[in-house]
Scaffold this active site. Structure first.
Site, PDB file in Angstrom:
ATOM      1  N   GLY A   9      45.632 -15.888  -5.940  1.00 14.14           N
ATOM      2  CA  GLY A   9      45.072 -16.745  -4.729  1.00 14.14           C
ATOM      3  C   GLY A   9      44.691 -18.264  -4.936  1.00 14.14           C
ATOM      4  N   GLU A  10      45.231 -18.705  -6.272  1.00 16.51           N
ATOM      5  CA  GLU A  10      45.151 -20.044  -6.631  1.00 16.51           C
ATOM      6  C   GLU A  10      45.369 -20.894  -5.585  1.00 16.51           C
ATOM      7  OE1 GLU A  10      46.578 -23.072 -10.299  1.00 16.51           O
ATOM      8  OE2 GLU A  10      47.461 -21.076 -10.291  1.00 16.51           O
ATOM      9  N   ARG A  11      46.354 -21.066  -4.973  1.00 20.42           N
ATOM     10  CA  ARG A  11      46.521 -22.041  -3.921  1.00 20.42           C
ATOM     11  C   ARG A  11      45.707 -22.134  -2.794  1.00 20.42           C
ATOM     12  NH1 ARG A  11      52.678 -21.147  -3.249  1.00 20.42           N
ATOM     13  NH2 ARG A  11      52.156 -19.050  -3.584  1.00 20.42           N
ATOM     14  N   ARG A  12      45.114 -21.040  -2.483  1.00 16.17           N
ATOM     15  CA  ARG A  12      44.257 -20.977  -1.487  1.00 16.17           C
ATOM     16  C   ARG A  12      42.886 -21.604  -1.862  1.00 16.17           C
ATOM     17  NH1 ARG A  12      45.130 -14.835  -0.050  1.00 16.17           N
ATOM     18  NH2 ARG A  12      45.898 -15.014  -2.041  1.00 16.17           N
TER      19      ARG A  12
END
Length: 199
Positions: A9-12
């Site tokens: 979930g890094e981009r979120r």
């Protein structure tokens, strides 16, 4: 030590930061190193912008490194087992065709159709024709079916057939398998011809 490691979930998380959020909803779980890597791969496969080769390699990695079956992979990524199996088969394509898939020059459906051909040489030949003529999946399937109906004969076997035909004065057919074994068929049309073959 009171800190957490982001598994997926890094981009979120970055998007929420850009939007000015100071807090975000998260799932906290204990995970081994293997489970963390497995979860990261599965998360990555859920991306919509993933190209077919990235997806295929991720499934193969889940299978090879973690021993997951196609059924288990399909459960984890929310896709059918046949869909997972067909995607995994893409890693068997020649590198040139894999690159075309990554660059989206051909569709995954067209690429899977190429896998029906027995050799990489035939796959690459049809792949070039596909690019030059912008084949639809249906057109590619038709070409594959035509090639499978009329296999290329081994010129060595044809030469042996001619030589045996000359010596035995009858119709000769040599059938060979990929393993190298096979059979020789002699066709005669009368008892006189049979007698001549035996003599």
């Amino acid at each position: 030590s009171g800190k957490y490691q982001l598994i997926a979930g890094e981009r979120r998380l970055r998007a929420m930061g850009i939007l000015g959020y100071r807090q975000v909803p998260v799932l906290i779980r204990d995970a081994t190193e293997q489970q963390k890597l497995e979860l990261a791969i599965i998360e990555n496969v859920q991306r919509e912008d993933l190209n077919p080769m990235e997806e295929a390699r991720a499934y193969v990695r889940l299978s090879d490194e973690f021993g997951l079956t196609q059924e288990q992979i399909s459960d984890k990524v929310g896709k059918s087992r046949p869909q997972v199996a067909n995607t995994m088969r893409l890693v068997n394509l020649p590198g040139e065709i894999q690159e075309a898939l990554i660059e989206r020059k051909i569709s995954a459906s067209n690429a899977r159709t190429l896998l029906s051909l027995p050799t990489d040489q035939e796959r690459i030949a049809l792949f070039h024709a596909m690019l030059a003529n912008q084949f639809t999946v249906r057109q590619t399937e038709t070409r594959v079916a035509a090639r499978r109906r009329s296999p290329v004969r081994d010129p060595n076997a044809e030469d042996l057939e001619d030589r045996l035909r000359t010596w035995l004065h009858c119709k000769v057919q040599i059938k060979q398998t990929a393993k190298g074994d096979g059979e020789i068929r002699l066709r005669y049309f009368s008892q006189e011809e049979l007698k001549g073959i035996i003599e």
